[in-house]
Design a protein around this motif. Structure first.
Motif, short mmCIF file in Angstrom:
data_model
loop_
_atom_site.label_atom_id
_atom_site.label_comp_id
_atom_site.label_asym_id
_atom_site.label_seq_id
_atom_site.Cartn_x
_atom_site.Cartn_y
_atom_site.Cartn_z
N ASP A 12 -2.97 134.45 10.51
CA ASP A 12 -1.99 134.71 11.22
C ASP A 12 -1.60 136.17 10.55
O ASP A 12 -0.84 137.02 11.40
N TYR A 13 -2.18 136.09 9.10
CA TYR A 13 -2.15 137.76 8.31
C TYR A 13 -2.80 138.77 10.02
O TYR A 13 -1.83 140.20 9.79
N ILE A 14 -3.49 138.36 9.96
CA ILE A 14 -4.73 139.19 10.70
C ILE A 14 -4.00 139.55 11.81
O ILE A 14 -4.36 140.70 12.58
N LEU A 15 -3.80 138.57 12.71
CA LEU A 15 -3.08 138.64 14.09
C LEU A 15 -1.96 139.08 13.68
O LEU A 15 -1.45 139.78 14.67
N GLY A 16 -0.98 138.86 12.64
CA GLY A 16 0.15 139.88 12.66
C GLY A 16 0.17 141.53 12.39
O GLY A 16 1.12 142.12 13.07
N VAL A 17 -0.39 141.85 11.65
CA VAL A 17 -0.81 143.46 11.37
C VAL A 17 -1.62 144.00 12.86
O VAL A 17 -1.51 145.19 13.36
N VAL A 18 -2.18 143.04 13.29
CA VAL A 18 -3.07 143.76 14.91
C VAL A 18 -1.77 143.66 15.51
O VAL A 18 -1.58 144.71 16.43
N MET A 19 -0.83 143.01 16.04
CA MET A 19 0.45 142.44 16.72
C MET A 19 1.29 144.12 16.56
O MET A 19 1.72 144.44 17.57
N TRP A 20 1.43 143.81 14.75
CA TRP A 20 2.19 144.59 14.73
C TRP A 20 2.10 146.51 14.97
O TRP A 20 2.73 147.22 15.08
N THR A 21 0.99 146.94 14.78
CA THR A 21 0.25 147.90 15.10
C THR A 21 0.08 148.41 16.70
O THR A 21 0.44 149.40 16.95
N LEU A 22 -0.07 147.33 17.60
CA LEU A 22 -0.20 147.45 18.78
C LEU A 22 1.78 147.72 19.34
O LEU A 22 1.95 148.64 19.78
N ILE A 23 2.34 147.15 18.53
CA ILE A 23 4.39 147.01 18.97
C ILE A 23 4.10 148.89 18.14
O ILE A 23 5.26 149.47 18.88
N GLY A 24 3.87 148.98 17.35
CA GLY A 24 3.64 150.62 16.73
C GLY A 24 3.62 152.13 17.35
O GLY A 24 3.76 151.93 17.45
N ARG A 25 2.65 151.59 18.05
CA ARG A 25 1.65 152.15 18.95
C ARG A 25 2.66 152.75 20.25
O ARG A 25 2.67 153.52 20.89
N PHE A 26 2.84 151.12 20.72
CA PHE A 26 3.82 151.57 21.66
C PHE A 26 5.63 151.98 22.14
O PHE A 26 5.34 152.70 22.27
N GLY A 27 6.22 152.38 20.49
CA GLY A 27 7.32 152.92 20.15
C GLY A 27 6.74 154.15 19.63
O GLY A 27 7.96 154.96 20.15
N MET A 28 6.05 154.67 19.32
CA MET A 28 5.51 156.24 19.18
C MET A 28 4.92 156.48 20.48
O MET A 28 5.44 157.46 20.30
N GLY A 29 3.87 155.78 21.31
CA GLY A 29 4.10 156.74 22.36
C GLY A 29 5.27 156.78 23.47
O GLY A 29 4.95 157.47 24.45
N LEU A 30 6.20 156.02 23.21
CA LEU A 30 7.89 156.50 24.00
C LEU A 30 8.01 157.90 23.56
O LEU A 30 8.52 158.83 24.25
N PHE A 31 7.67 158.66 22.55
CA PHE A 31 8.06 159.97 22.12
C PHE A 31 6.91 160.98 22.14
O PHE A 31 7.18 162.11 22.01
N LEU A 32 5.89 160.03 21.70
CA LEU A 32 4.75 160.97 21.75
C LEU A 32 3.67 161.15 22.36
O LEU A 32 3.68 160.11 22.67
N PRO A 33 2.63 161.90 22.63
CA PRO A 33 1.29 161.70 23.26
C PRO A 33 0.65 160.85 23.14
O PRO A 33 0.79 161.26 21.88
N GLU A 34 -0.46 160.30 23.42
CA GLU A 34 -1.45 160.40 22.78
C GLU A 34 -2.20 160.84 22.56
O GLU A 34 -2.96 160.70 20.61
#
Length: 117
Positions: A12-34
């Motif tokens: 669960d910790y591994i899946l959670g870290v991956v999930m939150w990293t993807l969400i972080g990329r989405f959030g930052m992608g709203l303001f910054l280019p890749e």
């Protein structure tokens, strides 16, 4: 968390870290280019690109590229919410209650409690 086996917490910790990293990329992608030079965005892109490529065959073509990390994160959320309790033998889905977030919430509560007293 004494009733949850260690292997389930680790998965669960591994899946959670991956999930939150993807969400972080989405959030930052709203303001910054890749392709920005900002360190955190570069980390999110490098860490999640392999997963996004892996999920490309099932990603809808009409989905805007900025939302793809959120779409992939949804699969990890679903695995944590439905698959993990099933693997642990619970008869009701969602009973695992996300140990990663529970630990973070308990840690924050302890910090806030110490600041109040």
């Amino acid at each position: 968390m004494d009733f949850v086996p260690l292997w389930a917490v680790v998965i669960d910790y591994i899946l959670g870290v991956v999930m939150w990293t993807l969400i972080g990329r989405f959030g930052m992608g709203l303001f910054l280019p890749e392709n920005t030079s900002f360190f955190f965005m570069r980390f999110f892109v490098q860490a999640t690109d392999p997963l996004i490529r892996l999920f490309r065959p099932i990603t809808p073509g009409f989905l805007d590229a900025r939302f793809v990390p959120l779409f992939v994160a949804w699969f990890f959320y679903m695995a944590r919410f439905y698959l993990m309790p099933w693997l642990l033998g619970y008869s009701v889905m969602g009973m695992l209650s996300f140990p990663l977030e529970g630990e973070i919430a308990r840690g924050l509560a302890n910090i806030l409690y110490k600041f109040q007293n």
